[in-house]
Write a protein that holds these residues in place. Structure first.
Motif, PDB file in Angstrom:
ATOM      1  N   THR A  15      37.049  25.895 -84.774  1.00 15.08           N
ATOM      2  CA  THR A  15      36.378  27.147 -84.446  1.00 15.08           C
ATOM      3  C   THR A  15      35.556  27.609 -85.651  1.00 15.08           C
ATOM      4  O   THR A  15      35.908  27.355 -86.793  1.00 15.08           O
ATOM      5  CB  THR A  15      37.389  28.230 -84.041  1.00 15.08           C
ATOM      6  OG1 THR A  15      38.225  28.558 -85.158  1.00 15.08           O
ATOM      7  CG2 THR A  15      38.259  27.759 -82.871  1.00 15.08           C
ATOM      8  N   GLY A  16      34.453  28.285 -85.363  1.00 18.78           N
ATOM      9  CA  GLY A  16      33.531  28.626 -86.442  1.00 18.78           C
ATOM     10  C   GLY A  16      32.926  27.367 -87.030  1.00 18.78           C
ATOM     11  O   GLY A  16      32.768  27.243 -88.244  1.00 18.78           O
ATOM     12  N   GLY A  22      33.504  25.198 -91.530  1.00 21.07           N
ATOM     13  CA  GLY A  22      33.735  24.544 -90.242  1.00 21.07           C
ATOM     14  C   GLY A  22      32.892  23.303 -90.063  1.00 21.07           C
ATOM     15  O   GLY A  22      33.366  22.265 -89.591  1.00 21.07           O
ATOM     16  N   ASP A  40      31.460  27.718 -81.618  1.00 23.43           N
ATOM     17  CA  ASP A  40      30.885  28.824 -82.381  1.00 23.43           C
ATOM     18  C   ASP A  40      30.060  29.688 -81.441  1.00 23.43           C
ATOM     19  O   ASP A  40      29.515  29.202 -80.452  1.00 23.43           O
ATOM     20  CB  ASP A  40      29.981  28.279 -83.494  1.00 23.43           C
ATOM     21  CG  ASP A  40      29.835  29.241 -84.669  1.00 23.43           C
ATOM     22  OD1 ASP A  40      29.230  30.316 -84.463  1.00 23.43           O
ATOM     23  OD2 ASP A  40      30.314  28.923 -85.761  1.00 23.43           O
ATOM     24  N   ASP A  66      33.027  32.819 -77.709  1.00 29.29           N
ATOM     25  CA  ASP A  66      33.033  34.127 -78.351  1.00 29.29           C
ATOM     26  C   ASP A  66      34.452  34.427 -78.831  1.00 29.29           C
ATOM     27  O   ASP A  66      35.370  34.593 -78.022  1.00 29.29           O
ATOM     28  CB  ASP A  66      32.558  35.197 -77.360  1.00 29.29           C
ATOM     29  CG  ASP A  66      32.475  36.586 -77.976  1.00 29.29           C
ATOM     30  OD1 ASP A  66      32.904  36.768 -79.136  1.00 29.29           O
ATOM     31  OD2 ASP A  66      31.982  37.506 -77.287  1.00 29.29           O
ATOM     32  N   ALA A  67      34.629  34.483 -80.142  1.00 30.06           N
ATOM     33  CA  ALA A  67      35.967  34.687 -80.710  1.00 30.06           C
ATOM     34  C   ALA A  67      36.560  36.043 -80.336  1.00 30.06           C
ATOM     35  O   ALA A  67      37.773  36.225 -80.423  1.00 30.06           O
ATOM     36  CB  ALA A  67      35.917  34.546 -82.223  1.00 30.06           C
ATOM     37  N   ASN A  92      41.866  26.551 -86.813  1.00 27.64           N
ATOM     38  CA  ASN A  92      41.515  27.958 -86.615  1.00 27.64           C
ATOM     39  C   ASN A  92      40.760  28.451 -87.843  1.00 27.64           C
ATOM     40  O   ASN A  92      41.338  28.986 -88.782  1.00 27.64           O
ATOM     41  CB  ASN A  92      42.785  28.790 -86.397  1.00 27.64           C
ATOM     42  CG  ASN A  92      43.348  28.647 -85.003  1.00 27.64           C
ATOM     43  OD1 ASN A  92      42.636  28.758 -84.013  1.00 27.64           O
ATOM     44  ND2 ASN A  92      44.650  28.391 -84.922  1.00 27.64           N
ATOM     45  N   ASN A  93      39.448  28.257 -87.807  1.00 34.54           N
ATOM     46  CA  ASN A  93      38.619  28.554 -88.971  1.00 34.54           C
ATOM     47  C   ASN A  93      37.777  29.809 -88.790  1.00 34.54           C
ATOM     48  O   ASN A  93      37.342  30.411 -89.770  1.00 34.54           O
ATOM     49  CB  ASN A  93      37.701  27.349 -89.253  1.00 34.54           C
ATOM     50  CG  ASN A  93      36.708  27.627 -90.346  1.00 34.54           C
ATOM     51  OD1 ASN A  93      37.077  27.821 -91.502  1.00 34.54           O
ATOM     52  ND2 ASN A  93      35.422  27.666 -89.991  1.00 34.54           N
ATOM     53  N   VAL A  94      37.536  30.207 -87.551  1.00 34.63           N
ATOM     54  CA  VAL A  94      36.660  31.350 -87.317  1.00 34.63           C
ATOM     55  C   VAL A  94      37.251  32.615 -87.943  1.00 34.63           C
ATOM     56  O   VAL A  94      38.466  32.797 -88.004  1.00 34.63           O
ATOM     57  CB  VAL A  94      36.423  31.559 -85.809  1.00 34.63           C
ATOM     58  CG1 VAL A  94      37.658  32.119 -85.114  1.00 34.63           C
ATOM     59  CG2 VAL A  94      35.214  32.451 -85.561  1.00 34.63           C
ATOM     60  N   TRP A 119      38.964  39.305 -84.852  1.00 37.51           N
ATOM     61  CA  TRP A 119      38.142  38.215 -85.368  1.00 37.51           C
ATOM     62  C   TRP A 119      38.970  37.192 -86.141  1.00 37.51           C
ATOM     63  O   TRP A 119      38.703  35.991 -86.086  1.00 37.51           O
ATOM     64  CB  TRP A 119      37.069  38.825 -86.264  1.00 37.51           C
ATOM     65  CG  TRP A 119      35.892  37.969 -86.607  1.00 37.51           C
ATOM     66  CD1 TRP A 119      35.649  36.676 -86.231  1.00 37.51           C
ATOM     67  CD2 TRP A 119      34.778  38.379 -87.409  1.00 37.51           C
ATOM     68  NE1 TRP A 119      34.460  36.258 -86.752  1.00 37.51           N
ATOM     69  CE2 TRP A 119      33.906  37.271 -87.470  1.00 37.51           C
ATOM     70  CE3 TRP A 119      34.441  39.558 -88.071  1.00 37.51           C
ATOM     71  CZ2 TRP A 119      32.703  37.319 -88.192  1.00 37.51           C
ATOM     72  CZ3 TRP A 119      33.253  39.607 -88.771  1.00 37.51           C
ATOM     73  CH2 TRP A 119      32.397  38.512 -88.825  1.00 37.51           C
ATOM     74  N   ASN A 120      39.969  37.652 -86.850  1.00 41.70           N
ATOM     75  CA  ASN A 120      40.718  36.782 -87.747  1.00 41.70           C
ATOM     76  C   ASN A 120      42.119  36.437 -87.248  1.00 41.70           C
ATOM     77  O   ASN A 120      42.470  35.262 -87.151  1.00 41.70           O
ATOM     78  CB  ASN A 120      40.805  37.428 -89.129  1.00 41.70           C
ATOM     79  CG  ASN A 120      39.455  37.547 -89.804  1.00 41.70           C
ATOM     80  OD1 ASN A 120      38.988  36.613 -90.423  1.00 41.70           O
ATOM     81  ND2 ASN A 120      38.810  38.710 -89.661  1.00 41.70           N
ATOM     82  N   THR A 123      42.250  35.983 -82.669  1.00 38.71           N
ATOM     83  CA  THR A 123      41.662  34.748 -82.146  1.00 38.71           C
ATOM     84  C   THR A 123      42.500  33.539 -82.540  1.00 38.71           C
ATOM     85  O   THR A 123      42.598  32.565 -81.793  1.00 38.71           O
ATOM     86  CB  THR A 123      40.204  34.586 -82.622  1.00 38.71           C
ATOM     87  OG1 THR A 123      39.584  33.532 -81.888  1.00 38.71           O
ATOM     88  CG2 THR A 123      40.116  34.271 -84.096  1.00 38.71           C
TER      89      THR A 123
END
Length: 284
Positions: A15-16, A22, A40, A66-67, A92-94, A119-120, A123
């Protein structure tokens, strides 16, 4: 001898994944043999990164998600597993923050606080709860979460971001403890200041210089530094690592007093300023 860092036949969701950490993680995992799905909100960026990976001989797909949309996060995982028949790795990088809104404890408004946790932290939870049943049915899987050094040392701003990433750090250990005996590993990578293209663009010269007062290596961190750490944690080479966080921060961050002592040579000979090409190494 089989190299346990290889990921041949495995499917990874990042993600991201459009740019920065990412994108670097996706490229490295693809070089190791994985099929990577770069998710993303920036669909064009994700597709461009995937096309570059494919042009280099890897296998990658860019997808939009969309996160902030719980159903979209869960749908991403379900769609990938259905498309490929399995899902072996989730990064899980977003995540992120709004520096002009995420300030000090008494300055941040409730809406910003809640959205940054979405967001962090949230998600991460939504994606993890979607992938766990798939991995449990397979009997194996690896989850790697991106956290931040600010969650450990505290900062003068970004209270929501640091707090949310601190929650992700704790969450990582819970997932590891609750599902490790069933074949699922969950770890985290803890980046220091990483010179993504965006960071290079917005940082002042003074800030770049202050970076080197807080690390003990001869260069700044770049996205590949994190990508290699994530790939290691996701691979079978890290099969006995579970519930841990690997810090990739160049030996920092140091306290302001410790950084000044290092700069003036209190611990030994004065540390010279690194040359310019090491301050800003080439970025992919």
């Amino acid at each position: 001898m089989e190299l346990k860092t290889r990921m041949d036949g495995q499917v990874a969701v990042i993600t991201g994944g459009a740019q920065g950490i990412g994108a670097s993680t996706g490229r490295i995992m693809a070089e190791l043999g994985a099929t990577v799905v770069l998710a993303d909100v920036n669909e064009d960026g994700a597709n461009a990164t995937a096309e570059a990976i494919n042009a280099d001989g890897g296998t990658a797909v860019g997808v939009r998600y969309d996160a902030f949309d719980k159903d979209a996060v869960r749908g991403l995982i379900t769609d990938v597993a259905g498309r490929f028949g399995h899902l072996d790795i989730l990064h899980n990088n977003v995540g992120g923050s709004w520096p002009d809104r995420d300030l000090q404890v008494l300055d941040i408004d409730d809406d910003t606080w809640l959205k940054i946790f979405d967001w962090n932290m949230h998600t991460t939870h939504w994606a993890t709860t979607a992938v766990l049943p798939i991995m449990l049915e397979q009997g194996k899987g690896s989850i790697v979460n991106t956290i931040t050094g600010g969650a450990q040392v505290g900062m003068s701003i970004q209270v929501a971001y640091g707090s949310a990433k601190g929650a992700v750090s704790s969450y990582t250990r819970y997932v590891a403890v609750q599902y490790g005996r069933r074949g699922i590993r969950c770890n985290a990578v803890n980046p220091g200041l990483i010179l993504t293209p965006h960071a290079v663009e917005v940082m002042s010269e003074d800030f770049k210089r202050s970076l080197f007062d807080q690390i003990t290596t001869v260069r700044a961190g770049v996205p590949d530094d994190i990508g290699y750490a994530v790939a290691f944690l996701a691979s079978d080479a890290a099969g006995y690592i579970n519930g841990e966080a690997i810090t990739v921060a160049g030996g920092g961050p140091r306290s302001s007093h410790d950084a000044e002592a290092l700069r003036v040579g209190a611990y030994g000979p004065s540390v010279p300023a690194p040359p310019a090409d090491l301050i800003l190494p080439d970025l992919h």
